[in-house]
Motif scaffolding. Sequence first.
Motif, PDB file in Angstrom:
ATOM      1  N   SER A 157       0.751  -1.046  -0.132  1.00  0.00           N
ATOM      2  CA  SER A 157      -0.037  -0.090   0.077  1.00  0.00           C
ATOM      3  C   SER A 157       0.916   1.307  -0.117  1.00  0.00           C
ATOM      4  O   SER A 157       2.103   1.132   0.246  1.00  0.00           O
ATOM      5  CB  SER A 157      -0.854   0.040   1.081  1.00  0.00           C
ATOM      6  OG  SER A 157      -0.021   0.032   2.449  1.00  0.00           O
ATOM      7  N   HIS A 158       0.044   2.353  -0.082  1.00  0.00           N
ATOM      8  CA  HIS A 158       0.905   3.561  -0.058  1.00  0.00           C
ATOM      9  C   HIS A 158       0.795   4.372   1.266  1.00  0.00           C
ATOM     10  O   HIS A 158      -0.317   3.990   1.888  1.00  0.00           O
ATOM     11  CB  HIS A 158       0.420   4.715  -1.061  1.00  0.00           C
ATOM     12  CG  HIS A 158       1.306   5.878  -1.439  1.00  0.00           C
ATOM     13  ND1 HIS A 158       1.097   7.002  -0.696  1.00  0.00           N
ATOM     14  CD2 HIS A 158       2.281   5.971  -2.084  1.00  0.00           C
ATOM     15  CE1 HIS A 158       1.643   7.888  -0.994  1.00  0.00           C
ATOM     16  NE2 HIS A 158       2.515   7.550  -1.908  1.00  0.00           N
ATOM     17  N   SER A 159       1.569   4.891   1.729  1.00  0.00           N
ATOM     18  CA  SER A 159       1.369   5.619   3.304  1.00  0.00           C
ATOM     19  C   SER A 159       0.099   6.335   3.347  1.00  0.00           C
ATOM     20  O   SER A 159      -0.536   6.299   4.401  1.00  0.00           O
ATOM     21  CB  SER A 159       2.494   6.367   3.624  1.00  0.00           C
ATOM     22  OG  SER A 159       2.594   7.402   2.569  1.00  0.00           O
ATOM     23  N   SER A 160      -0.582   6.928   2.120  1.00  0.00           N
ATOM     24  CA  SER A 160      -1.624   7.749   2.353  1.00  0.00           C
ATOM     25  C   SER A 160      -3.115   7.034   2.282  1.00  0.00           C
ATOM     26  O   SER A 160      -4.021   7.242   2.389  1.00  0.00           O
ATOM     27  CB  SER A 160      -1.641   8.767   1.165  1.00  0.00           C
ATOM     28  OG  SER A 160      -1.628   7.968  -0.021  1.00  0.00           O
ATOM     29  N   HIS A 161      -2.829   5.557   2.060  1.00  0.00           N
ATOM     30  CA  HIS A 161      -4.160   4.825   2.405  1.00  0.00           C
ATOM     31  C   HIS A 161      -4.399   4.510   3.562  1.00  0.00           C
ATOM     32  O   HIS A 161      -5.398   3.780   3.661  1.00  0.00           O
ATOM     33  CB  HIS A 161      -3.624   3.368   1.616  1.00  0.00           C
ATOM     34  CG  HIS A 161      -3.578   3.284   0.116  1.00  0.00           C
ATOM     35  ND1 HIS A 161      -2.647   2.640  -0.564  1.00  0.00           N
ATOM     36  CD2 HIS A 161      -3.721   4.383  -0.637  1.00  0.00           C
ATOM     37  CE1 HIS A 161      -2.824   2.740  -1.950  1.00  0.00           C
ATOM     38  NE2 HIS A 161      -3.628   3.902  -1.910  1.00  0.00           N
ATOM     39  N   GLU A 312       5.353  -9.112   5.976  1.00  0.00           N
ATOM     40  CA  GLU A 312       3.985  -9.371   5.883  1.00  0.00           C
ATOM     41  C   GLU A 312       3.338  -8.293   4.971  1.00  0.00           C
ATOM     42  O   GLU A 312       2.144  -8.507   4.386  1.00  0.00           O
ATOM     43  CB  GLU A 312       3.135  -9.524   7.238  1.00  0.00           C
ATOM     44  CG  GLU A 312       3.708 -10.676   8.145  1.00  0.00           C
ATOM     45  CD  GLU A 312       2.984 -10.810   9.359  1.00  0.00           C
ATOM     46  OE1 GLU A 312       1.616 -11.168   9.323  1.00  0.00           O
ATOM     47  OE2 GLU A 312       3.676 -10.715  10.618  1.00  0.00           O
ATOM     48  N   HIS A 313       3.803  -7.115   5.055  1.00  0.00           N
ATOM     49  CA  HIS A 313       3.102  -6.020   4.435  1.00  0.00           C
ATOM     50  C   HIS A 313       4.182  -4.782   4.184  1.00  0.00           C
ATOM     51  O   HIS A 313       5.089  -4.650   5.023  1.00  0.00           O
ATOM     52  CB  HIS A 313       1.941  -5.236   5.077  1.00  0.00           C
ATOM     53  CG  HIS A 313       1.093  -4.422   4.288  1.00  0.00           C
ATOM     54  ND1 HIS A 313      -0.051  -4.831   3.612  1.00  0.00           N
ATOM     55  CD2 HIS A 313       1.416  -3.196   3.850  1.00  0.00           C
ATOM     56  CE1 HIS A 313      -0.687  -3.815   3.085  1.00  0.00           C
ATOM     57  NE2 HIS A 313       0.342  -2.755   3.222  1.00  0.00           N
ATOM     58  N   VAL A 314       4.080  -4.305   2.922  1.00  0.00           N
ATOM     59  CA  VAL A 314       4.987  -2.993   2.625  1.00  0.00           C
ATOM     60  C   VAL A 314       4.516  -1.752   2.322  1.00  0.00           C
ATOM     61  O   VAL A 314       3.422  -1.944   1.601  1.00  0.00           O
ATOM     62  CB  VAL A 314       5.877  -3.670   1.492  1.00  0.00           C
ATOM     63  CG1 VAL A 314       5.191  -4.103   0.149  1.00  0.00           C
ATOM     64  CG2 VAL A 314       6.980  -2.601   1.067  1.00  0.00           C
TER      65      VAL A 314
END
Length: 421
Positions: A157-161, A312-314
């Motif tokens: 995801s993007h940080s703004s999500h 687990e997530h980036v």
Amino acid sequence: MYDLLVVGAGPYGLSIASHAMSAGLSLGVLGRPMASWRDHMPPGMFLKSEPWASNLADPRGRWRLDAYCATQGREARHAEPIPVRTFADYGLWFARNAALPVDERMARRVAVHPAGFEVVTDDGDVLHARTMALAVGVMPFMEVPSALRALHPAVASHSSHHSDLGRFRGRDVTVIGGGQAALETAALLREQGTRVRVISRGDRLRWNDVPPPWQRPWWQSARSPLSGLGCGWRNWFYAERPGLFRHLPEARRTRIAGTALGPAGAWWVRHRVEPAVEVLLGREVIRAHTVPGGVRLDTMGRNGEPLSLETEHVIAATGFRATVDQLTLLAPELRSTLATAIDGSPVVGRTFESSRPGLFLAGLLTTSAFGPAMRFVHGATFTAPALVRGVCRRLRSAPPRVAPFLPERRTPVTAAAEAWR
């Protein structure tokens, strides 16, 4: 038929609308007020900018951030960061006090109309305006590394999500980036019990200095003046003279827009990162693919040394880049008429008017024209009055109306908009 329809209700859109109201224009504003700040930043984040450099712009300077804070029984002090949620509430307060006609529906399509522009809203209504101001913020311009673009949203995801990082509590997360968004996101994740690391292309993390005292000897101020973008004469020029910045050669402007005020963390987040968060420096993610339980990241160091890790997530905290081809809100036949600079951003004149007469642009889209200040709230104080002057000039130069013509019309604000007003 509006004189001016503002698309976007963030700091730039609300500031433009306030000046347009003062100029007596028939005005409409589309968008959920302060949506990016309310919906795309998690609790616990703070403004990086100084409180005195974070005011929305109204012609009389009445609705400043410090005035709002006073209504809440707190002070907006120099060198004390303001919570993002406080700033979002300030924007709503600004809109109410400035009596702005905000319609919380979203614009879905902007096209050319014989009398100016036509806007289709998300519920299918059609609005018309003689001039338009696009103040769409940063969300349409998210920049994600190419290696991550094919990953499923479940693992990347993007940080703004993220308006809430709670879903990552107790998990393993990797943050890509070396700027404020990456470092503050990593700090918040670590403090809630997430196993977190940061991967940055830079050879070291950069941190902004603690601001000097507001009251200083004159010779210190002369040597390194305070500005809305930090200390020093260069930052002062970017912050306080964007009108002069646009007279620099285009190649120099675009280079400065892309490199000045590069990735750096705020001084007040440093102690939350350095002793607590693993940081991998001088590395770039060159490949990524899903594996059971998450994603595998293959990175390359400055000297070609490989390193792979699983997480687990980036989260890509890799910023935003505004170009004309990302303005998908505009109908293709309108978008294709916009002249572009060498970096792909739109060309704008001294009043923020694009190459399409009557279409004005604001915020991140205008950084290569007016400089780094347009990446920050502080830039709205210059943009709003200049843009509205341009709108008024455009309306005066427009040819007389010819019948048949659309009747004047005001679209009522939605129930949601009425609730916050």
